[in-house]
Design a protein around this motif. Structure first.
Motif, mmCIF file in Angstrom:
data_model
loop_
_atom_site.group_PDB
_atom_site.id
_atom_site.type_symbol
_atom_site.label_atom_id
_atom_site.label_comp_id
_atom_site.label_asym_id
_atom_site.label_seq_id
_atom_site.Cartn_x
_atom_site.Cartn_y
_atom_site.Cartn_z
ATOM 1 N N GLU A 165 0.855 -1.192 0.000
ATOM 2 C CA GLU A 165 0.000 0.000 0.000
ATOM 3 C C GLU A 165 0.893 1.245 0.000
ATOM 4 O O GLU A 165 1.886 1.296 0.732
ATOM 5 N N PRO A 166 0.552 2.267 -0.793
ATOM 6 C CA PRO A 166 1.334 3.495 -0.768
ATOM 7 C C PRO A 166 1.457 4.050 0.649
ATOM 8 O O PRO A 166 0.501 4.063 1.416
ATOM 9 N N GLY A 167 2.668 4.483 0.977
ATOM 10 C CA GLY A 167 2.945 5.026 2.300
ATOM 11 C C GLY A 167 3.470 3.997 3.289
ATOM 12 O O GLY A 167 3.938 4.357 4.362
ATOM 13 N N THR A 168 3.400 2.698 2.926
ATOM 14 C CA THR A 168 3.917 1.656 3.818
ATOM 15 C C THR A 168 5.407 1.883 4.042
ATOM 16 O O THR A 168 6.158 2.151 3.110
ATOM 17 N N ILE A 169 5.823 1.767 5.293
ATOM 18 C CA ILE A 169 7.222 1.983 5.671
ATOM 19 C C ILE A 169 7.870 0.640 5.977
ATOM 20 O O ILE A 169 7.323 -0.169 6.719
ATOM 21 N N PHE A 170 9.056 0.432 5.408
ATOM 22 C CA PHE A 170 9.812 -0.800 5.619
ATOM 23 C C PHE A 170 11.116 -0.466 6.315
ATOM 24 O O PHE A 170 11.769 0.522 5.973
ATOM 25 N N ARG A 171 11.507 -1.286 7.274
ATOM 26 C CA ARG A 171 12.824 -1.184 7.906
ATOM 27 C C ARG A 171 13.632 -2.373 7.414
ATOM 28 O O ARG A 171 13.271 -3.522 7.678
ATOM 29 N N ILE A 172 14.703 -2.090 6.703
ATOM 30 C CA ILE A 172 15.486 -3.154 6.076
ATOM 31 C C ILE A 172 16.938 -3.051 6.529
ATOM 32 O O ILE A 172 17.670 -2.161 6.079
ATOM 33 N N PRO A 173 17.373 -3.938 7.413
ATOM 34 C CA PRO A 173 18.801 -3.946 7.762
ATOM 35 C C PRO A 173 19.601 -4.340 6.516
ATOM 36 O O PRO A 173 19.192 -5.223 5.755
ATOM 37 N N VAL A 174 20.712 -3.681 6.320
ATOM 38 C CA VAL A 174 21.512 -3.960 5.122
ATOM 39 C C VAL A 174 21.947 -5.426 5.077
ATOM 40 O O VAL A 174 22.136 -5.983 4.000
ATOM 41 N N THR A 175 22.028 -6.052 6.238
ATOM 42 C CA THR A 175 22.410 -7.471 6.276
ATOM 43 C C THR A 175 21.352 -8.361 5.643
ATOM 44 O O THR A 175 21.633 -9.510 5.301
ATOM 45 N N ASP A 176 20.125 -7.846 5.475
ATOM 46 C CA ASP A 176 19.059 -8.616 4.829
ATOM 47 C C ASP A 176 19.108 -8.533 3.305
ATOM 48 O O ASP A 176 18.366 -9.230 2.622
ATOM 49 N N LEU A 177 19.953 -7.650 2.785
ATOM 50 C CA LEU A 177 20.057 -7.499 1.338
ATOM 51 C C LEU A 177 21.072 -8.482 0.780
ATOM 52 O O LEU A 177 22.045 -8.831 1.434
ATOM 53 N N ALA A 178 20.861 -8.903 -0.442
ATOM 54 C CA ALA A 178 21.784 -9.830 -1.117
ATOM 55 C C ALA A 178 22.911 -9.018 -1.745
ATOM 56 O O ALA A 178 22.975 -8.853 -2.961
ATOM 57 N N LEU A 179 23.813 -8.518 -0.910
ATOM 58 C CA LEU A 179 24.888 -7.670 -1.407
ATOM 59 C C LEU A 179 25.991 -8.455 -2.108
ATOM 60 O O LEU A 179 26.769 -7.880 -2.850
#
Length: 154
Positions: free
Chosen positions: A71-85
């Motif tokens: 939904e527009p406006g939804t806020i996500f908290r994403i630790p960089v460790t969760d990204l496939a870097l």
């Protein structure tokens, strides 16, 4: 590295509606009295410059528009460790580098501090300097979450 320095970096483009949420957020944070260890940065469409903004920081908070089909406006908290870097990246022009690719390169160069990304689902990404209503409505909540994140750090 300054063991206390936290950078809060807003990225995006103010000319494309909700794509500018990161810049709108840091512009609001710059009006506040923050701890001296906190540096608030307008990262614009940072690309590789993001690496220099992260350099020497003990921690980082990045604010950006995030397309997640929510939904527009939804806020996500994403630790960089969760990204496939470490995933193989596509060949890119250095003028067309994504946030994740810039973070991956910062990690490979040893310049990526512990980082969390606050992403906001856009409502409208169109030629406009205004945020859509759902994103504008959630801007105070986003700022509150970022303040809470900083409070944990200090």
């Amino acid at each position: 590295m300054d063991k206390k320095r936290t950078v809060v970096i807003g990225v995006g483009n103010l000319l494309f509606g909700d794509e500018g949420i990161g810049i709108h957020a840091v512009n609001e944070l710059k009006k506040e009295a923050l701890p001296p260890e906190v540096e608030v940065i307008d990262g614009g469409a940072a690309g590789l410059d993001l690496i220099f903004m992260l350099e020497g920081a003990a921690r980082a908070i990045i604010i950006d528009c995030t397309e997640a089909g929510a939904e527009p406006g939804t806020i996500f908290r994403i630790p960089v460790t969760d990204l496939a870097l470490n995933a193989p990246s596509r060949a890119v022009s250095l003028h067309d580098i994504s946030l994740v690719e810039a973070l991956a390169l910062a990690g490979k160069l040893g310049k990526l501090p512990p980082t969390v990304i606050y992403g906001v689902q856009p409502g409208k990404v169109t030629c406009s300097t205004e945020l859509s209503e759902p994103v504008k409505k959630n801007l105070p909540r986003l700022l509150s979450l970022i303040r809470q994140e900083m409070a944990v750090l200090y």
